[in-house]
Write a protein that holds these residues in place. Structure first.
Motif, mmCIF file in Angstrom:
data_model
loop_
_atom_site.group_PDB
_atom_site.id
_atom_site.type_symbol
_atom_site.label_atom_id
_atom_site.label_comp_id
_atom_site.label_asym_id
_atom_site.label_seq_id
_atom_site.Cartn_x
_atom_site.Cartn_y
_atom_site.Cartn_z
ATOM 1 N N THR A 110 6.141 7.480 24.155
ATOM 2 C CA THR A 110 7.429 6.968 23.706
ATOM 3 C C THR A 110 7.815 7.568 22.363
ATOM 4 O O THR A 110 8.936 8.031 22.174
ATOM 5 N N ARG A 111 6.883 7.589 21.431
ATOM 6 C CA ARG A 111 7.168 8.107 20.090
ATOM 7 C C ARG A 111 7.439 9.611 20.110
ATOM 8 O O ARG A 111 8.296 10.094 19.391
ATOM 9 N N MET A 112 6.684 10.354 20.901
ATOM 10 C CA MET A 112 6.756 11.810 20.849
ATOM 11 C C MET A 112 7.781 12.414 21.803
ATOM 12 O O MET A 112 8.214 13.545 21.585
ATOM 13 N N THR A 113 8.159 11.695 22.842
ATOM 14 C CA THR A 113 9.026 12.303 23.843
ATOM 15 C C THR A 113 10.316 11.526 24.066
ATOM 16 O O THR A 113 11.401 12.071 23.903
ATOM 17 N N VAL A 114 10.191 10.280 24.451
ATOM 18 C CA VAL A 114 11.373 9.538 24.884
ATOM 19 C C VAL A 114 12.357 9.311 23.740
ATOM 20 O O VAL A 114 13.551 9.566 23.891
#
Length: 199
Positions: free
Chosen positions: A110-114
């Motif tokens: 979630t933090r790195m992509t979304v």
């Protein structure tokens, strides 16, 4: 000492794990398709939306599997006999470790992509609406997010250039009209002067 046996997965758990793997593969394909289509920002936004829905499905499946694993752990703990307490504890630790890893994995994805994808999508929609003041984030990143951000920056720069050319064309058109008006005024003044001289 009795030998501990490794707990096996039920058919339902195996099916759920297979479904999670397929959803994860679909998510990866969605992100990969987005990167392939980065040259067309409107298509990229659509594909990102689909990838985002797959990610939500994946998160829901992991949460359901986590809940099922927790229920299984509780059932095993309550029905375990004194002889199998060590095996239950080991299985509980494995489930707890799996749950912790799954939670961390979801948080990291979630933090790195979304979040960056949602932010870039929002900026792209702003730029597509004609607002070129928005700053494109993640353009310096050296990953897929950076590639997509760079494409949005190019889209923004092209929009700014188109606006500049349009403004220059309008300015040139105004100057041309002004020049034509000035020439017409000069001709009218000359005609008036000639008419006055004839009187």
């Amino acid at each position: 000492a009795k030998m501990l046996t490794q707990p096996s997965l039920s058919d339902g758990e195996k099916a759920r794990l297979t479904k999670i793997a397929e959803t994860l593969q679909g998510y990866r394909k969605g992100v990969s398709d987005t990167l392939t289509l980065v040259s067309d920002p409107s298509v990229a936004v659509t594909v990102l939306g689909r990838a985002d829905r797959l990610f939500v499905t994946l998160t829901d499946e992991l949460a359901a599997l986590n809940a099922e694993a927790s229920d299984s752990t509780k059932q095993l703990s309550s029905s375990a006999s004194t002889e199998s307490d060590d095996a239950v504890r080991l299985f509980s630790l494995i489930i707890a470790a799996f749950t912790a890893v799954a939670t961390i994995l979801v948080w990291v994805i979630t933090r790195m992509t979304v979040r960056p994808l949602r932010h870039i999508t929002s900026i792209m929609e702003t730029v597509a609406a004609g607002d070129y003041t928005a700053t494109v984030p993640y353009a310096d990143a050296r990953d897929e997010i950076g590639t997509m951000a760079s494409a949005v920056q190019v889209f923004k720069d092209n929009g700014i250039e188109a606006e500049r050319l349009r403004a220059e064309a309008e300015d040139a058109n105004r100057r041309e009209i002004g020049r034509d008006t000035s020439e017409l005024q000069s001709h009218l003044n000359l005609v008036c002067r000639l008419l006055l001289e004839k009187k």
